[in-house]
Scaffold this motif. Sequence first.
Motif, mmCIF file in Angstrom:
data_model
loop_
_atom_site.group_PDB
_atom_site.id
_atom_site.type_symbol
_atom_site.label_atom_id
_atom_site.label_comp_id
_atom_site.label_asym_id
_atom_site.label_seq_id
_atom_site.Cartn_x
_atom_site.Cartn_y
_atom_site.Cartn_z
ATOM 1 N N MET A 1 0.842 -1.180 0.000
ATOM 2 C CA MET A 1 0.000 0.000 0.000
ATOM 3 C C MET A 1 0.891 1.248 0.000
ATOM 4 O O MET A 1 1.873 1.298 0.710
ATOM 5 C CB MET A 1 -0.880 -0.010 1.256
ATOM 6 C CG MET A 1 -1.737 1.188 1.390
ATOM 7 S SD MET A 1 -2.204 1.512 3.122
ATOM 8 C CE MET A 1 -0.622 1.669 3.923
ATOM 9 N N GLU A 14 10.560 -3.456 -1.582
ATOM 10 C CA GLU A 14 9.668 -3.810 -0.474
ATOM 11 C C GLU A 14 9.187 -5.258 -0.641
ATOM 12 O O GLU A 14 9.146 -6.025 0.319
ATOM 13 C CB GLU A 14 8.477 -2.840 -0.480
ATOM 14 C CG GLU A 14 7.393 -3.151 0.527
ATOM 15 C CD GLU A 14 6.151 -2.272 0.346
ATOM 16 O OE1 GLU A 14 6.264 -1.199 -0.287
ATOM 17 O OE2 GLU A 14 5.085 -2.663 0.829
ATOM 18 N N PHE A 15 8.865 -5.630 -1.872
ATOM 19 C CA PHE A 15 8.277 -6.956 -2.104
ATOM 20 C C PHE A 15 9.319 -8.064 -1.995
ATOM 21 O O PHE A 15 9.045 -9.129 -1.436
ATOM 22 C CB PHE A 15 7.540 -6.977 -3.438
ATOM 23 C CG PHE A 15 6.525 -5.871 -3.516
ATOM 24 C CD1 PHE A 15 5.498 -5.791 -2.581
ATOM 25 C CD2 PHE A 15 6.616 -4.863 -4.464
ATOM 26 C CE1 PHE A 15 4.580 -4.743 -2.596
ATOM 27 C CE2 PHE A 15 5.711 -3.827 -4.494
ATOM 28 C CZ PHE A 15 4.688 -3.759 -3.561
ATOM 29 N N ILE A 18 9.974 -8.603 1.754
ATOM 30 C CA ILE A 18 8.931 -9.392 2.434
ATOM 31 C C ILE A 18 9.115 -10.866 2.086
ATOM 32 O O ILE A 18 9.108 -11.735 2.959
ATOM 33 C CB ILE A 18 7.521 -8.905 2.020
ATOM 34 C CG1 ILE A 18 7.292 -7.486 2.533
ATOM 35 C CG2 ILE A 18 6.447 -9.848 2.553
ATOM 36 C CD1 ILE A 18 6.073 -6.795 1.927
ATOM 37 N N PHE A 22 10.458 -12.198 5.477
ATOM 38 C CA PHE A 22 9.304 -12.369 6.359
ATOM 39 C C PHE A 22 8.396 -13.547 5.980
ATOM 40 O O PHE A 22 7.883 -14.219 6.868
ATOM 41 C CB PHE A 22 8.523 -11.058 6.470
ATOM 42 C CG PHE A 22 9.357 -9.994 7.118
ATOM 43 C CD1 PHE A 22 9.633 -10.056 8.477
ATOM 44 C CD2 PHE A 22 9.935 -8.983 6.369
ATOM 45 C CE1 PHE A 22 10.448 -9.113 9.085
ATOM 46 C CE2 PHE A 22 10.757 -8.028 6.972
ATOM 47 C CZ PHE A 22 11.020 -8.094 8.329
ATOM 48 N N GLY A 38 0.953 -13.047 2.185
ATOM 49 C CA GLY A 38 0.991 -13.037 0.724
ATOM 50 C C GLY A 38 -0.243 -12.484 0.051
ATOM 51 O O GLY A 38 -0.184 -12.068 -1.103
ATOM 52 N N ASP A 39 -1.360 -12.472 0.735
ATOM 53 C CA ASP A 39 -2.569 -11.888 0.125
ATOM 54 C C ASP A 39 -2.824 -10.538 0.795
ATOM 55 O O ASP A 39 -1.995 -10.023 1.535
ATOM 56 C CB ASP A 39 -3.751 -12.850 0.276
ATOM 57 C CG ASP A 39 -4.690 -12.766 -0.923
ATOM 58 O OD1 ASP A 39 -5.143 -11.635 -1.233
ATOM 59 O OD2 ASP A 39 -4.962 -13.810 -1.551
ATOM 60 N N LEU A 100 6.435 -3.028 10.365
ATOM 61 C CA LEU A 100 7.851 -2.707 10.512
ATOM 62 C C LEU A 100 8.188 -1.432 9.757
ATOM 63 O O LEU A 100 7.866 -1.296 8.577
ATOM 64 C CB LEU A 100 8.666 -3.877 9.940
ATOM 65 C CG LEU A 100 10.180 -3.747 9.902
ATOM 66 C CD1 LEU A 100 10.752 -3.679 11.313
ATOM 67 C CD2 LEU A 100 10.789 -4.934 9.142
ATOM 68 N N LEU A 128 4.215 -16.045 11.808
ATOM 69 C CA LEU A 128 3.798 -14.739 11.292
ATOM 70 C C LEU A 128 2.680 -14.962 10.269
ATOM 71 O O LEU A 128 2.787 -15.840 9.407
ATOM 72 C CB LEU A 128 5.014 -14.104 10.624
ATOM 73 C CG LEU A 128 5.169 -12.593 10.592
ATOM 74 C CD1 LEU A 128 5.057 -11.990 11.983
ATOM 75 C CD2 LEU A 128 6.523 -12.228 9.979
ATOM 76 N N GLY A 130 1.171 -12.023 8.765
ATOM 77 C CA GLY A 130 1.054 -10.826 7.944
ATOM 78 C C GLY A 130 1.741 -9.650 8.580
ATOM 79 O O GLY A 130 2.387 -9.783 9.623
ATOM 80 N N GLY A 131 1.616 -8.507 7.910
ATOM 81 C CA GLY A 131 2.249 -7.317 8.441
ATOM 82 C C GLY A 131 2.289 -6.218 7.408
ATOM 83 O O GLY A 131 1.533 -6.237 6.426
ATOM 84 N N ASP A 132 3.179 -5.287 7.639
ATOM 85 C CA ASP A 132 3.339 -4.173 6.724
ATOM 86 C C ASP A 132 4.784 -3.712 6.841
ATOM 87 O O ASP A 132 5.374 -3.770 7.919
ATOM 88 C CB ASP A 132 2.362 -3.047 7.101
ATOM 89 C CG ASP A 132 2.244 -2.019 5.993
ATOM 90 O OD1 ASP A 132 2.453 -2.378 4.810
ATOM 91 O OD2 ASP A 132 1.965 -0.848 6.308
ATOM 92 N N THR A 133 5.365 -3.282 5.739
ATOM 93 C CA THR A 133 6.771 -2.884 5.726
ATOM 94 C C THR A 133 6.887 -1.510 5.090
ATOM 95 O O THR A 133 6.421 -1.315 3.967
ATOM 96 C CB THR A 133 7.606 -3.914 4.933
ATOM 97 O OG1 THR A 133 7.318 -5.222 5.439
ATOM 98 C CG2 THR A 133 9.080 -3.640 5.054
#
Length: 337
Positions: A1, A14-15, A18, A22, A38-39, A100, A128, A130-133
């Motif tokens: 995002m 970024e991708f 991850i 991660f 992943g989704d 993160l 883990l 999910g998350g956000d980087t």
Amino acid sequence: MGMTSTFNRQNLSEFDLIKQYFSPLGSSHDAITALGIGDDAAVLTPPVGQQLVISTDTLIAGRHFPLNTDAFSIGWKAIAVNLSDLAAMGAVPHSLLLALTLPQADADFLAELTRGMAAACQSYGVHLIGGDTTAGPTLTLTVTALGWVPTGQAVRRSGAQIGDWIGVTDTLGDAAYALCYPQSGLQLRLDQPRPCIAFGQSARPWVHAMLDISDGFLQDLMHILTASWCSAQLELDHIPLLPQLKSLPKAERYALALTGGDDYQLCFTANPEHWQALENAATEAGQTITRVGSIISKQVEAFCLYEEGKRVDLADLLNPTQANFDEKPSLGFQHFK
Ligand code: ADP
Ligand code: MG
């Protein structure tokens, strides 16, 4: 995002980051995790008869851990402090989300950070989902921990009853001591806390109230007293201390043990009849418990302190010279204070 890819000027996108660091902390075989990393979002199938227990905590570099903390410990600690909250509810930890923020995408740092996270995940049987980087000015880790508890059985802060004994696990003040004495050999107590997951779960049937001690024992105990609308009597000479703390001058010893942060031990109250069951649960979990006081009355949320049978005043204990006699002693760590 985001409006633009946040890492497009780094070698690692970024991708890639991850995927490389991660995604391996996810799990593919789990009856609950229907869809992991992943989704757009994870999907969980809640076990029948269980309630979701969920908690989040942020760690900011230089605030929640010293700037020179190694990356492995940062990864471990971000997970451990969140699992500690689940332990305090008596929950079985299940999975985590990580938001993160990184100043830069440094491959060595990320490898060590995720190695520390993987070690904590393995030790406590979580993964883990999910998350956000994001790129940002200060290294910041926000972990959300999810766990399960049989419906209606989460242990709250509000259940303490008159006549309960107050107990704590292991020893208090270790991490605060390590922070003050970096050469003490106790550095892991500060950098890699061990949440009391096993004890929290097995104590669940026997305790009336419980919380984890993260910001100072007295301040955290006050949360139980306020929520349960009661007061406590504490026997200070019973507070469990490592030999290193015992040999400190009294004012310093009590400042570390009663108001120092980052213990991640559990504090609980229970009917004395159940103490033996709790001791057995602690032994089974590889921990000890110590009775440090009692819940003495309803209506007043306060504590009184005793030492060798004599009533003592906190301000006198922590500030024996009375140099700052106008100041109320701080009970623990608070932001914005
Ligand atoms: P979106 O843009 O839709 O939010 P992202 O590109 O941020 O998706 O994330 C892609 C996937 O990677 C998602 O499943 C997300 O949960 C996961 N993810 C992103 N960052 C992390 C992280 N630091 N740790 C674990 N999973 C992450
Ligand atoms: Mg995202």
